[in-house]
Design an enzyme around this catalytic site. Sequence first.
Site, PDB file in Angstrom:
ATOM      1  N   ARG A   1       1.693  12.105  -9.056  1.00 23.00           N
ATOM      2  CA  ARG A   1       2.157  10.734  -8.784  1.00 23.00           C
ATOM      3  C   ARG A   1       3.557  10.503  -9.349  1.00 23.00           C
ATOM      4  NH1 ARG A   1      -2.421   7.611  -7.162  1.00 23.00           N
ATOM      5  NH2 ARG A   1      -4.350   8.112  -8.247  1.00 23.00           N
TER       6      ARG A   1
ATOM      7  N   GLU B   1       0.847  -1.204   0.000  1.00 26.11           N
ATOM      8  CA  GLU B   1       0.000   0.000   0.000  1.00 26.11           C
ATOM      9  C   GLU B   1       0.875   1.245   0.000  1.00 26.11           C
ATOM     10  OE1 GLU B   1      -2.470   1.535  -0.698  1.00 26.11           O
ATOM     11  OE2 GLU B   1      -3.981   1.640   0.867  1.00 26.11           O
ATOM     12  N   ASP B   2       0.351   2.330  -0.541  1.00 29.68           N
ATOM     13  CA  ASP B   2       1.144   3.572  -0.562  1.00 29.68           C
ATOM     14  C   ASP B   2       1.189   4.218   0.817  1.00 29.68           C
ATOM     15  OD1 ASP B   2      -1.588   4.285  -0.663  1.00 29.68           O
ATOM     16  OD2 ASP B   2      -1.320   5.874  -2.140  1.00 29.68           O
TER      17      ASP B   2
ATOM     18  N   PHE C   1      -0.454  16.421   4.284  1.00 30.11           N
ATOM     19  CA  PHE C   1      -0.840  15.807   3.015  1.00 30.11           C
ATOM     20  C   PHE C   1       0.368  15.762   2.092  1.00 30.11           C
ATOM     21  CE2 PHE C   1      -2.848  15.085  -1.037  1.00 30.11           C
ATOM     22  CZ  PHE C   1      -3.738  14.083  -0.688  1.00 30.11           C
ATOM     23  N   VAL C   2       0.713  14.559   1.668  1.00 31.38           N
ATOM     24  CA  VAL C   2       1.910  14.383   0.842  1.00 31.38           C
ATOM     25  C   VAL C   2       1.550  13.894  -0.557  1.00 31.38           C
ATOM     26  CG1 VAL C   2       3.452  13.955   2.794  1.00 31.38           C
ATOM     27  CG2 VAL C   2       2.281  12.023   1.712  1.00 31.38           C
TER      28      VAL C   2
ATOM     29  N   LYS D   1       0.896   7.131   8.605  1.00 29.29           N
ATOM     30  CA  LYS D   1       0.558   8.332   9.389  1.00 29.29           C
ATOM     31  C   LYS D   1      -0.185   7.858  10.634  1.00 29.29           C
ATOM     32  CE  LYS D   1      -0.659  11.772   5.852  1.00 29.29           C
ATOM     33  NZ  LYS D   1      -1.842  12.430   5.245  1.00 29.29           N
TER      34      LYS D   1
ATOM     35  N   ASP E   1      -1.130  10.787  -5.026  1.00 29.09           N
ATOM     36  CA  ASP E   1      -1.659  11.885  -5.837  1.00 29.09           C
ATOM     37  C   ASP E   1      -2.427  12.902  -5.014  1.00 29.09           C
ATOM     38  OD1 ASP E   1      -3.888  10.142  -5.218  1.00 29.09           O
ATOM     39  OD2 ASP E   1      -5.026  11.263  -6.716  1.00 29.09           O
TER      40      ASP E   1
ATOM     41  N   ASP F   1      -3.507   5.732   6.510  1.00 30.60           N
ATOM     42  CA  ASP F   1      -3.918   6.998   7.109  1.00 30.60           C
ATOM     43  C   ASP F   1      -4.891   6.652   8.250  1.00 30.60           C
ATOM     44  OD1 ASP F   1      -3.946   9.912   6.857  1.00 30.60           O
ATOM     45  OD2 ASP F   1      -5.945   9.718   6.040  1.00 30.60           O
TER      46      ASP F   1
END
Length: 192
Positions: free
Chosen positions: A168, A102-103, A155-156, A134, A162, A106
């Site tokens: 991206r 997973e990216d 927020f990155v 996070k 994205d 959150d």
Amino acid sequence: MNEDITDVIEEVLISEDEIKSRIAEMAEEIGRDYHGKDLCVLSVLSGSFIFAADMVRALKIPVKVSFIFASSYGAGTESSGKVDIIKGKGFDPKGLDILILEDIVDTGRTLTAIKKLLLEEGAKSVEICTFLDKPERRVVDLHPKYVGFVIPNKFVAGYGLDYEYRYRQFPFVGILKPEMYEQRGSCVEEGN
Ligand code: XMP
Ligand code: MG
């Protein structure tokens, strides 16, 4: 619109070199843990496509690679609890040792929903490998086994992540300037 990277990024949080060496370390650890097992890595699209491409090439053990598409609905940078999951055609979790790639984790809602589905469909084991975490934002009890980088509640974007389908392609992870998303808080369908 013609934007320069310096117009949208407040700060580079994780450089290309840091990403490369951390992925090599994680691949070593995963290789040791899954040695001799029939591992299936499952890339959560869209956000993990770059991380997954780099991770599978860093792994020295044989793996099967599958994909799952998850989208959550939210306003701007916030996700809601509703998660839509679409499995790749022919992908059957039954009996598999699955490592989800997973990216970012959150709130943890997306991966909780994916993990539940895989276990319900008979996966033998399900673990999580996330590029970013996070933990401050967690609303459910979810602990990824492998974490690339723990990041603050900002927020990155970049390295697959994205904002409204853009950024991206950055080879690093950057903190977006707040004005990049504060003005555009419209309700969008967020492809993870
Ligand atoms: P959770 O864990 O809240 O994560 O279900 C849902 C999805 O939210 C996205 N997300 C981000 N995307 N920059 C992004 O580009 C971020 O800082 C960020 N935080 C959460 C991500 O797609 C994740 O899968
Ligand atoms: Mg996203």
